[in-house]
Design a protein around this motif. Structure first.
Motif, PDB file in Angstrom:
ATOM      1  N   ASN A   1       0.846  -1.194   0.000  1.00 12.71           N
ATOM      2  CA  ASN A   1       0.000   0.000   0.000  1.00 12.71           C
ATOM      3  C   ASN A   1       0.885   1.248   0.000  1.00 12.71           C
ATOM      4  OD1 ASN A   1      -1.828   2.031   0.472  1.00 12.71           O
ATOM      5  ND2 ASN A   1      -2.916   0.981   2.116  1.00 12.71           N
ATOM      6  N   ASP A   2       0.651   2.150  -0.940  1.00 11.41           N
ATOM      7  CA  ASP A   2       1.481   3.361  -1.010  1.00 11.41           C
ATOM      8  C   ASP A   2       0.634   4.627  -0.887  1.00 11.41           C
ATOM      9  OD1 ASP A   2       0.200   3.316  -3.416  1.00 11.41           O
ATOM     10  OD2 ASP A   2       2.002   3.488  -4.656  1.00 11.41           O
ATOM     11  N   SER A   3      -0.369   4.567  -0.011  1.00  7.71           N
ATOM     12  CA  SER A   3      -1.251   5.725   0.175  1.00  7.71           C
ATOM     13  C   SER A   3      -0.627   6.786   1.080  1.00  7.71           C
ATOM     14  CB  SER A   3      -2.592   5.272   0.762  1.00  7.71           C
ATOM     15  OG  SER A   3      -2.416   4.627   2.011  1.00  7.71           O
TER      16      SER A   3
END
Length: 322
Positions: free
Chosen positions: A142-144
């Motif tokens: 996840n790269d939020s």
């Protein structure tokens, strides 16, 4: 370039390497050796999807061979990791050719801070180990958040830097330390946007060997080819320069130099805009004016995969082999 005199590599590899082996083409693939895939799916009592980690190495990996003697170091501002290669044979159908899929696993230079462990500070004792192993722990993390994006960039840079260091090592073994003919012996296919940092990284590595920027750029231009698997905007990555600089500052400097060269020679085109690096542009989607066009005699399906670009043949769009 005859197949017999050149080394072909794909980043990331997967289906390309398998097809090449079955076509009796000597080709090596490079990728990352993730521990957890994305993802194991189950359903709860109400019928809702539940996602859990999918441990790809839980039952061992008999096809992989650890080649610790070919380990390389990849440096970041906050730590240095060991990229340890695991080789997987890729066997073609009906041929005698066996390709190699080399997967990099990130490990710490020092797995245990023994003094911290003796002080019973167990989290600090394993901090460097966890920080290194996080890079290849999970596929598509996840790269939020800011830290998630930094992890993604580290994954891409490890793949790019470790693989190119490996190619330079094998080139020197076969041809000596004169790297001016690197592109005569190595052709690198960038498969999708993730390994785009390979372009400035090769320039950086060649400059470390004593070449100037222009010569290094010329070699990179002749080394790389590129196929994109989608035209969706989310796949054509864009990274804020301040984010990139926090992870790979030297790469940002080279991206800016490439951008300056492009804008001088092709006004109106860009790699950097609004303090953002457009990685697909770096690989040539907008940079077709820097090298000659493919002759019309090339079949249409090959023109799709091998038109002109700043850093070699390139075409965005879905790969027809998929």
């Amino acid at each position: 370039m005859p197949w017999a005199t050149a080394a072909w590599a794909v980043l990331p590899p997967a289906s390309w390497t398998a097809r090449a082996a079955s076509c009796n083409i000597p080709l090596s693939g490079y990728g990352l050796r993730y521990k957890f895939g994305l993802f194991k799916q189950s359903f709860d009592a109400e019928g809702n999807q539940v996602e859990n980690a999918d441990d790809w190495t839980k039952f061992g990996d008999p096809w992989s061979y650890r080649r610790y003697n070919h380990t390389v170091k990849v440096k970041f501002p906050d730590h240095t990791v060991l990229a340890v290669p695991y080789d997987v044979p890729v066997i073609g159908y009906g041929t005698n050719n066996v390709g190699t899929l080399r997967l990099w696993q990130c490990e710490a230079e020092e797995e245990l801070d023994f003094n911290a462990f003796n002080d019973q500070d167990y989290l600090r004792a394993l901090a460097q180990k966890n920080k290194a192993e996080d890079i290849t722990r999970v596929l598509y993390p996840n790269d939020s958040t800011w830290e998630g994006k930094r992890l993604r960039i580290k994954q891409q840079y490890v793949l790019s830097s470790a693989s190119l260091q490996d190619m330079l090592r094998t080139y020197k073994t076969a041809h000596g330390n004169d790297l001016s003919r690197f592109a005569d012996f190595y052709a690198v296919q960038l498969n999708d946007t993730h390994p785009a940092m390979s372009i400035p990284e090769l320039i950086r590595l060649l400059m470390l060997e004593g070449m100037d920027f222009e010569q290094s750029f010329s070699i990179a231009q002749r080394t790389f080819s590129y196929t994109n698997h989608t035209v969706m905007s989310e796949a054509l990555e864009k990274w804020p320069l301040d984010l990139l600089r926090s992870v790979v500052p030297e790469i940002v400097d080279i991206i800016c130099r490439i951008d300056e060269k492009l804008k001088r020679e092709n006004p109106g085109l860009f790699i950097v805009k609004d303090n953002t690096a457009h990685m697909a542009n770096l690989k040539g989607r907008l940079l077709q004016g820097l090298v000659p066009h493919v002759p019309p005699a090339v079949p249409e399906q090959d023109q799709r995969r091998h038109p002109p670009a700043v850093d070699g043949p390139v075409q965005p769009g879905a790969d027809p082999a998929h």
